[in-house]
Design an enzyme around this catalytic site. Structure first.
Site, PDB file in Angstrom:
ATOM      1  N   HIS A 164       6.377   5.571   2.435  1.00 62.21           N
ATOM      2  CA  HIS A 164       7.158   5.530   3.783  1.00 62.21           C
ATOM      3  C   HIS A 164       6.584   4.285   4.511  1.00 62.21           C
ATOM      4  O   HIS A 164       5.502   3.626   4.424  1.00 62.21           O
ATOM      5  CB  HIS A 164       6.622   6.848   4.492  1.00 62.21           C
ATOM      6  N   CYS A 206      11.999   2.676   3.214  1.00 59.15           N
ATOM      7  CA  CYS A 206      12.685   2.397   4.475  1.00 59.15           C
ATOM      8  C   CYS A 206      12.396   1.047   5.011  1.00 59.15           C
ATOM      9  O   CYS A 206      11.349   0.636   5.138  1.00 59.15           O
ATOM     10  CB  CYS A 206      12.555   3.474   5.718  1.00 59.15           C
TER      11      CYS A 206
END
Length: 395
Positions: A164, A206
Site C-alpha cells: 500500500h 497505488c
C-alpha cells in the site's frame, strides 16, 4: 650442394614462421574473445522481491510477490541470487482454507507457494531499515549469506515491490514508510559502491509512478502499476477465502512471463504493453531516461533470467551415441526411443492453460446455519409432541 641445402633451410624457416604467426594470431583472437566476455558489463542476475503488507486482507500482495518469485526461478535465477521478503505468512494463516498454499488464480490449481520457497526475511524482519541495508550492503557481520545482496558492478538487479502506498511513499506493515527520496538515495549508494550494472525497478501499488520520480542514478529502468493520483486495483475475488487473489498489474505481468523461456528474444518494450488501461483500469507507467540502452534492445531475460556462461575452447569433442549405455538404462527407466525425444524447457504446470480456464464448479454443501436451524426445528416439534419427560430418549 651448399646452395640447394641453404634454399631448403630457408624455405623451412619461412614455413615455420608462417605457422607460428598463424598460431599466434589464432591464439590472440581467442584471447580477445575471452577478454571481451570476462570484461562484459553483465555476468550475473539478482532479484530482490518485497511484500510490505501484513494481515489476511492483503493476501494478494503476498501472492503478487510469490508469483514473480516463481517466474524468476523458472527462468533460471537460483535462490542464492534471490532475496525474498514477505511481511506475513499467508500460507500458515489460520484463515487459510488450504494450509501451506497460496494461490494466484480462482481455479486453485496454481500454488505459487510451492514446495521449495526460501523466504529470507519474514514477518517483523521486513522493515525499511533491513530493506535499505540489503540494497546498500550495510548489514551486520553476523548476517547469513542468504540474507545478503552479494552483487557487483556486473550484476543486473530486479527489484520488485508491492503493498500500500501513496504519493511519494510506500508503507511497510502499516507502521512505517519509505519515501521516494530515501529509495533514490539508496540506489545512488548502490551505484557509487559499484553494486549493480543495470537495475530494473517494478512497483505495484497505488500512485506507484511517484516512487521513481526522484531517481537520479544511471542505468535504472522503472515500471509502475499506476500514475500519481490513481489507485492500483485488485483482481480475482475468491469467495472461498473472502479476499482478492492478486493485483491486476502483476496478474498480467505474470501471464506475460509465463510465455517466456530462457532463450526468448522478447524485449522490454513488450513488457511495457502487458497491461493497458483497458485491463488495469489504472494507467501503468515507465521511466527509461536514466537507462543507457534502448528498451527494444533489452531482453526480458537480462533481468528475469539467468546468465548462461560460455567457455571458449579450441579442443574438438566427438559425441558418439553409446547404444550399450542406452540399452542398460532403458531397462530401468524406459525405452531408448523415449529418451531420444526432443527436450523442452521444464514447466512445473501448464500455467498458460490454467490462467485461461474457467473455475471449477464448487460442490454444494448445506450451510452451517441451515443445519442448526433444522435441528432446532426437530427439537421444538419433539417438545411440542412428547414434552420434556422424553428428553432422555434423545441423549
Amino acid at each position: 650442394m651448399a646452395a640447394p641445402c641453404f634454399l631448403t633451410l630457408r624455405v623451412a624457416t619461412l614455413a615455420a614462421l608462417a605457422l607460428l604467426s598463424l598460431g599466434s594470431s589464432a591464439a590472440g583472437h581467442i584471447e580477445d574473445q575471452a577478454e571481451q566476455f570476462f570484461r562484459s558489463g553483465h555476468t550475473n542476475n539478482w532479484a530482490v522481491l518485497v511484500c510490505t503488507s501484513r494481515f489476511w486482507f492483503n493476501y494478494r500482495h503476498v501472492a503478487n510477490t510469490l508469483s514473480v518469485y516463481r517466474s524468476v526461478k523458472r527462468l533460471g535465477i537460483p535462490d542464492s541470487h534471490i532475496v525474498l521478503m514477505l511481511a506475513d505468512d499467508m500460507a500458515c494463516n489460520a484463515r487459510n482454507p488450504k494450509p501451506a498454499t497460496v494461490f494466484s488464480h480462482k481455479n486453485m490449481e496454481l500454488n505459487v507457494y510451492g514446495d521449495d520457497v526460501e523466504v529470507d526475511y519474514r514477518s517483523y524482519e521486513v522493515t525499511v531499515e533491513n530493506f535499505l541495508r540489503v540494497l546498500t550492503g550495510r548489514v551486520p557481520p553476523s548476517t547469513p549469506r542468504s540474507k545478503r545482496l552479494l552483487s557487483d558492478d556486473r550484476s543486473n538487479i530486479l527489484i520488485y515491490m508491492t503493498g500500500h502506498g501513496g504519493n511519494g511513499f510506500l508503507k511497510f506493515q502499516d507502521s512505517e514508510e519509505i519515501t521516494n527520496i530515501e529509495l533514490a538515495d539508496a540506489f545512488e549508494q548502490m551505484w557509487q559502491k559499484r553494486r549493480y550494472n543495470e537495475l530494473l525497478f517494478i512497483i505495484d501499488t497505488c500512485q506507484g509512478a511517484s516512487m521513481y520520480e526522484r531517481f537520479y542514478s544511471p542505468n535504472i529502468m522503472a515500471l509502475a502499476s499506476s500514475q500519481v493520483g490513481e489507485d492500483s486495483l485488485s483482481h480475482q475475488p475468491d469467495p472461498a477465502i473472502g479476499v482478492h487473489l492478486m493485483d491486476r498489474y502483476t496478474f498480467y505481468v505474470l501471464e506475460f512471463l509465463e510465455e517466456i523461456n530462457p532463450a526468448s528474444q522478447t524485449n522490454m518494450n513488450d513488457l511495457f504493453q502487458v497491461c493497458p488501461k483497458s485491463l488495469c483500469v489504472s494507467t501503468p507507467g515507465h521511466r527509461t531516461d536514466l537507462f543507457q540502452r534502448d528498451p527494444k534492445n533489452v531482453l526480458i531475460t537480462d533481468f528475469f533470467g539467468s546468465v548462461r556462461k560460455v567457455e571458449i575452447t579450441t579442443e574438438k569433442i566427438s559425441l558418439q551415441w553409446d547404444s550399450q549405455v542406452v540399452d542398460s538404462s532403458s531397462k530401468e527407466d524406459g525405452t531408448a526411443e523415449e529418451r531420444m525425444g526432443p527436450l523442452k524447457y521444464a514447466e512445473q504446470l501448464p500455467v498458460a492453460q490454467i490462467i485461461h480456464q474457467k473455475p471449477k464448479p464448487r460442490d454444494w454443501h448445506p450451510p452451517g446455519g441451515f443445519i442448526l436451524g433444522l435441528w432446532a426445528l426437530i427439537i421444538m416439534v419433539f417438545f411440542k409432541t412428547y414434552g420434556i419427560k422424553h428428553m432422555k430418549f434423545i441423549f
